[in-house]
Design a protein around this motif. Structure first.
Motif, PDB file in Angstrom:
ATOM      1  N   GLN B   9      52.655  45.661  43.643  1.00 36.17           N
ATOM      2  CA  GLN B   9      52.828  45.850  42.199  1.00 36.17           C
ATOM      3  C   GLN B   9      51.792  45.023  41.416  1.00 36.17           C
ATOM      4  O   GLN B   9      52.085  43.915  40.975  1.00 36.17           O
ATOM      5  CB  GLN B   9      54.252  45.380  41.857  1.00 36.17           C
ATOM      6  CG  GLN B   9      54.843  45.987  40.621  1.00 36.17           C
ATOM      7  CD  GLN B   9      56.255  45.472  40.405  1.00 36.17           C
ATOM      8  OE1 GLN B   9      57.015  45.284  41.373  1.00 36.17           O
ATOM      9  NE2 GLN B   9      56.609  45.235  39.157  1.00 36.17           N
ATOM     10  N   THR B  10      50.599  45.561  41.254  1.00 37.97           N
ATOM     11  CA  THR B  10      49.524  44.790  40.608  1.00 37.97           C
ATOM     12  C   THR B  10      49.686  44.713  39.080  1.00 37.97           C
ATOM     13  O   THR B  10      49.117  43.852  38.438  1.00 37.97           O
ATOM     14  CB  THR B  10      48.153  45.411  40.907  1.00 37.97           C
ATOM     15  OG1 THR B  10      48.197  46.795  40.550  1.00 37.97           O
ATOM     16  CG2 THR B  10      47.809  45.277  42.378  1.00 37.97           C
ATOM     17  N   PRO B  48      38.807  41.413  45.288  1.00 39.09           N
ATOM     18  CA  PRO B  48      38.827  40.915  43.899  1.00 39.09           C
ATOM     19  C   PRO B  48      39.364  41.992  42.965  1.00 39.09           C
ATOM     20  O   PRO B  48      39.258  43.180  43.267  1.00 39.09           O
ATOM     21  CB  PRO B  48      37.359  40.596  43.589  1.00 39.09           C
ATOM     22  CG  PRO B  48      36.733  40.377  44.923  1.00 39.09           C
ATOM     23  CD  PRO B  48      37.451  41.314  45.863  1.00 39.09           C
ATOM     24  N   TYR B  49      39.922  41.570  41.838  1.00 41.70           N
ATOM     25  CA  TYR B  49      40.624  42.528  40.979  1.00 41.70           C
ATOM     26  C   TYR B  49      40.248  42.335  39.507  1.00 41.70           C
ATOM     27  O   TYR B  49      39.964  41.224  39.065  1.00 41.70           O
ATOM     28  CB  TYR B  49      42.131  42.356  41.150  1.00 41.70           C
ATOM     29  CG  TYR B  49      42.972  43.448  40.525  1.00 41.70           C
ATOM     30  CD1 TYR B  49      43.239  44.632  41.220  1.00 41.70           C
ATOM     31  CD2 TYR B  49      43.482  43.290  39.242  1.00 41.70           C
ATOM     32  CE1 TYR B  49      44.018  45.631  40.654  1.00 41.70           C
ATOM     33  CE2 TYR B  49      44.265  44.291  38.668  1.00 41.70           C
ATOM     34  CZ  TYR B  49      44.532  45.455  39.376  1.00 41.70           C
ATOM     35  OH  TYR B  49      45.298  46.441  38.809  1.00 41.70           O
ATOM     36  N   ARG B  55      39.635  36.383  41.807  1.00 39.20           N
ATOM     37  CA  ARG B  55      39.929  36.206  43.236  1.00 39.20           C
ATOM     38  C   ARG B  55      40.814  34.976  43.430  1.00 39.20           C
ATOM     39  O   ARG B  55      40.805  34.062  42.603  1.00 39.20           O
ATOM     40  CB  ARG B  55      38.647  35.946  44.039  1.00 39.20           C
ATOM     41  CG  ARG B  55      37.497  36.822  43.750  1.00 39.20           C
ATOM     42  CD  ARG B  55      36.246  36.319  44.451  1.00 39.20           C
ATOM     43  NE  ARG B  55      35.682  35.133  43.800  1.00 39.20           N
ATOM     44  CZ  ARG B  55      34.594  34.507  44.250  1.00 39.20           C
ATOM     45  NH1 ARG B  55      33.981  34.914  45.339  1.00 39.20           N
ATOM     46  NH2 ARG B  55      34.132  33.451  43.613  1.00 39.20           N
ATOM     47  N   CYS B  56      41.452  34.947  44.578  1.00 37.45           N
ATOM     48  CA  CYS B  56      42.233  33.754  44.936  1.00 37.45           C
ATOM     49  C   CYS B  56      41.362  32.501  44.895  1.00 37.45           C
ATOM     50  O   CYS B  56      41.827  31.425  44.520  1.00 37.45           O
ATOM     51  CB  CYS B  56      42.831  33.888  46.338  1.00 37.45           C
ATOM     52  SG  CYS B  56      44.195  35.066  46.430  1.00 37.45           S
ATOM     53  N   LEU B  57      40.107  32.638  45.251  1.00 41.67           N
ATOM     54  CA  LEU B  57      39.221  31.479  45.333  1.00 41.67           C
ATOM     55  C   LEU B  57      39.239  30.635  44.063  1.00 41.67           C
ATOM     56  O   LEU B  57      39.200  29.410  44.121  1.00 41.67           O
ATOM     57  CB  LEU B  57      37.774  31.924  45.622  1.00 41.67           C
ATOM     58  CG  LEU B  57      36.740  30.790  45.686  1.00 41.67           C
ATOM     59  CD1 LEU B  57      37.050  29.823  46.825  1.00 41.67           C
ATOM     60  CD2 LEU B  57      35.334  31.327  45.825  1.00 41.67           C
ATOM     61  N   TRP B  82      41.030  37.719  48.132  1.00 41.11           N
ATOM     62  CA  TRP B  82      42.237  38.446  47.713  1.00 41.11           C
ATOM     63  C   TRP B  82      42.554  38.115  46.250  1.00 41.11           C
ATOM     64  O   TRP B  82      41.893  37.294  45.615  1.00 41.11           O
ATOM     65  CB  TRP B  82      43.425  38.058  48.578  1.00 41.11           C
ATOM     66  CG  TRP B  82      43.348  38.530  50.000  1.00 41.11           C
ATOM     67  CD1 TRP B  82      42.284  39.114  50.625  1.00 41.11           C
ATOM     68  CD2 TRP B  82      44.387  38.421  50.986  1.00 41.11           C
ATOM     69  NE1 TRP B  82      42.591  39.382  51.944  1.00 41.11           N
ATOM     70  CE2 TRP B  82      43.875  38.962  52.184  1.00 41.11           C
ATOM     71  CE3 TRP B  82      45.675  37.923  50.972  1.00 41.11           C
ATOM     72  CZ2 TRP B  82      44.632  39.021  53.364  1.00 41.11           C
ATOM     73  CZ3 TRP B  82      46.437  37.974  52.133  1.00 41.11           C
ATOM     74  CH2 TRP B  82      45.922  38.523  53.317  1.00 41.11           C
ATOM     75  N   TRP B  83      43.620  38.737  45.786  1.00 39.57           N
ATOM     76  CA  TRP B  83      44.056  38.488  44.398  1.00 39.57           C
ATOM     77  C   TRP B  83      45.531  38.844  44.280  1.00 39.57           C
ATOM     78  O   TRP B  83      46.039  39.694  45.030  1.00 39.57           O
ATOM     79  CB  TRP B  83      43.227  39.356  43.437  1.00 39.57           C
ATOM     80  CG  TRP B  83      43.645  39.277  41.995  1.00 39.57           C
ATOM     81  CD1 TRP B  83      43.168  38.419  41.057  1.00 39.57           C
ATOM     82  CD2 TRP B  83      44.616  40.103  41.306  1.00 39.57           C
ATOM     83  NE1 TRP B  83      43.772  38.642  39.841  1.00 39.57           N
ATOM     84  CE2 TRP B  83      44.671  39.684  39.964  1.00 39.57           C
ATOM     85  CE3 TRP B  83      45.446  41.154  41.705  1.00 39.57           C
ATOM     86  CZ2 TRP B  83      45.507  40.266  39.014  1.00 39.57           C
ATOM     87  CZ3 TRP B  83      46.281  41.734  40.761  1.00 39.57           C
ATOM     88  CH2 TRP B  83      46.304  41.290  39.426  1.00 39.57           C
TER      89      TRP B  83
END
Lengths: 320, 89
Positions: B9-10, B48-49, B55-57, B82-83
């Motif tokens: 669920q983005t 990435p989103y 990103r998680c980074l 990821w994100w």
């Protein structure tokens, strides 16, 4: 010998408690070493009833010279501007405040309530509280924008909830010993010597701030409290991590987020549910960024800092 | 799970702390070992989103050396590219 009078309006006595804990110099040092004569103070004054009223009138008439007037707490104007909700010595406190401020060489507002209105002035402000010369960020307050004490200075604001005891005693010594001219004030009339730097200056979690490692829960000894737990250290002017509390600690050193109590907006967001101890964000980015940093720069810095973060920044370094 | 194309669920991205808190509340209601549920509710994707390529980074909860999400409600291993919609900096 400098005569000092200290009164309290809409106050909790927190600044008095703080003042009595002062060490450098102590409250006693003010009297014994620096020639301050405490005419009256709510916790220390000896006069009662008619004697106190007479002393206050003598100050106003000039029979007793008033060198320093310290006010703690907000100026309560309710109901309807009369000030009758806060009566003292036979009349509305605000009337004493006006007349004593007019005759005093120096006027010192002590603590958030006296400086900006503080918690009593939080919306909806039923007590119609204001600070001596400010209401939050608005210049004016009770005495008015143009007010100057007899020595030609505006109200000296020493904010904090409470103010650190040594900020108070050091400024009082400066004023009492003829060095008031050396006390440079910032735009909110706070002494620059204390309020030019940030709460973050000297914070033991600065390395975690730099490498963007966040504390995510209370009690963690690693991580910066700014990212998630609502710490206002990077945007708050105070020396809390330079002049330590009880000579040894500070909120952030104890793992408690700074609440920004020396800034005019305190308490922030009017204490709305979910705003205390939680960083307020807009689309994942903090609503309030460190002073002087823009959103674009902050995002770039974050990427670089996270990439460069060393392993130790993720671990608890404060091992017993 | 992510490689197998798990649908998560983005949206909506929590715009403020109230919406953010609502997602956290949903996560707290899941059984502690429900990894798939956590990934779905938090909207994880393995790339990435968004227009800023988030990103998680860059996320405050990401621990670089452990490749770990330190958000207490998640506490899952993640990759830097990821994100998820609990992204914050």
């Amino acid at each position: 010998m400098a005569n000092l009078l200290w009164l309290q309006g809409g106050a909790c006595s927190g600044n008095t408690m703080s003042f009595l804990n002062a060490e450098e110099p102590s409250a006693c040092d003010l009297v014994t070493d620096f020639g301050i004569n405490v005419l009256w103070h709510p916790s220390l004054g000896m006069e009662l009833g008619d004697n106190l009223q007479q002393m206050l009138r003598d100050c106003i008439s000039g029979k007793i010279k008033l060198d320093i007037f310290v006010f703690e707490g907000s100026v309560v104007q309710a109901p309807d501007g009369t000030g009758e909700w806060n009566r003292f010595a036979g009349r509305a406190m605000k009337d004493w405040v006006q007349e004593l401020s007019d005759v005093s060489d120096f006027v010192v507002a002590l603590g958030d309530c006296a400086t900006w209105g503080g918690i009593p002035a939080t919306a909806p402000n039923p007590s119609e509280s204001v600070g001596l010369q400010f209401l939050k960020r608005d210049h004016g307050g009770f005495l008015g924008k143009g007010f100057k004490s007899k020595a030609g200075l505006p109200v000296i604001n020493i904010p904090g909830c409470p103010a650190h005891p040594d900020w108070v005693t050091q400024i009082l010594v400066g004023v009492a010993t003829g060095h008031a001219g050396d006390v440079a004030l910032d735009e909110f009339q706070r002494p620059k010597t204390f309020f030019q730097s940030f709460t973050q200056t000297g914070c033991t979690r600065n390395m975690h701030f730099a490498y963007k490692v966040s504390a995510t829960e209370f009690g963690q000894r690693k991580g910066c409290l700014f990212y998630d737990l609502g710490c206002r250290g990077p945007m708050t002017h105070s020396p809390c991590n330079r002049i330590l509390w009880n000579r040894q600690s500070s909120k952030t050193r104890a793992g408690m987020p700074c609440m920004g109590c020396t800034e005019p907006e305190f308490p922030f967001f009017d204490l709305a549910p979910g705003t205390v101890f939680k960083t307020q964000t807009v689309m994942g980015v903090p609503k309030d960024l460190p002073e002087g940093v823009d959103k674009k720069g902050y995002i770039k810095l974050t990427g670089a800092a996270k990439t460069a973060a060393p392993q130790w920044a993720e671990e608890d370094m404060f091992v017993v | 799970m992510m490689e197998d194309g798990l649908k998560t669920q983005t949206e909506p991205f929590p715009e403020d702390h109230v919406q953010f808190e609502a997602v956290l509340k949903e996560l707290r209601e899941l059984p502690e070992d429900d990894l798939e549920g956590k990934l779905v509710v938090s909207g994880f994707v393995d790339h990435p989103y968004g227009e800023d390529d988030q990103r998680c980074l860059e996320c405050m909860y990401y621990l670089v050396h452990r490749k770990w999400c330190d958000l207490p409600e998640l506490a899952v291993p993640v990759e830097p590219e990821w994100w998820c919609r609990l992204w914050r900096i």
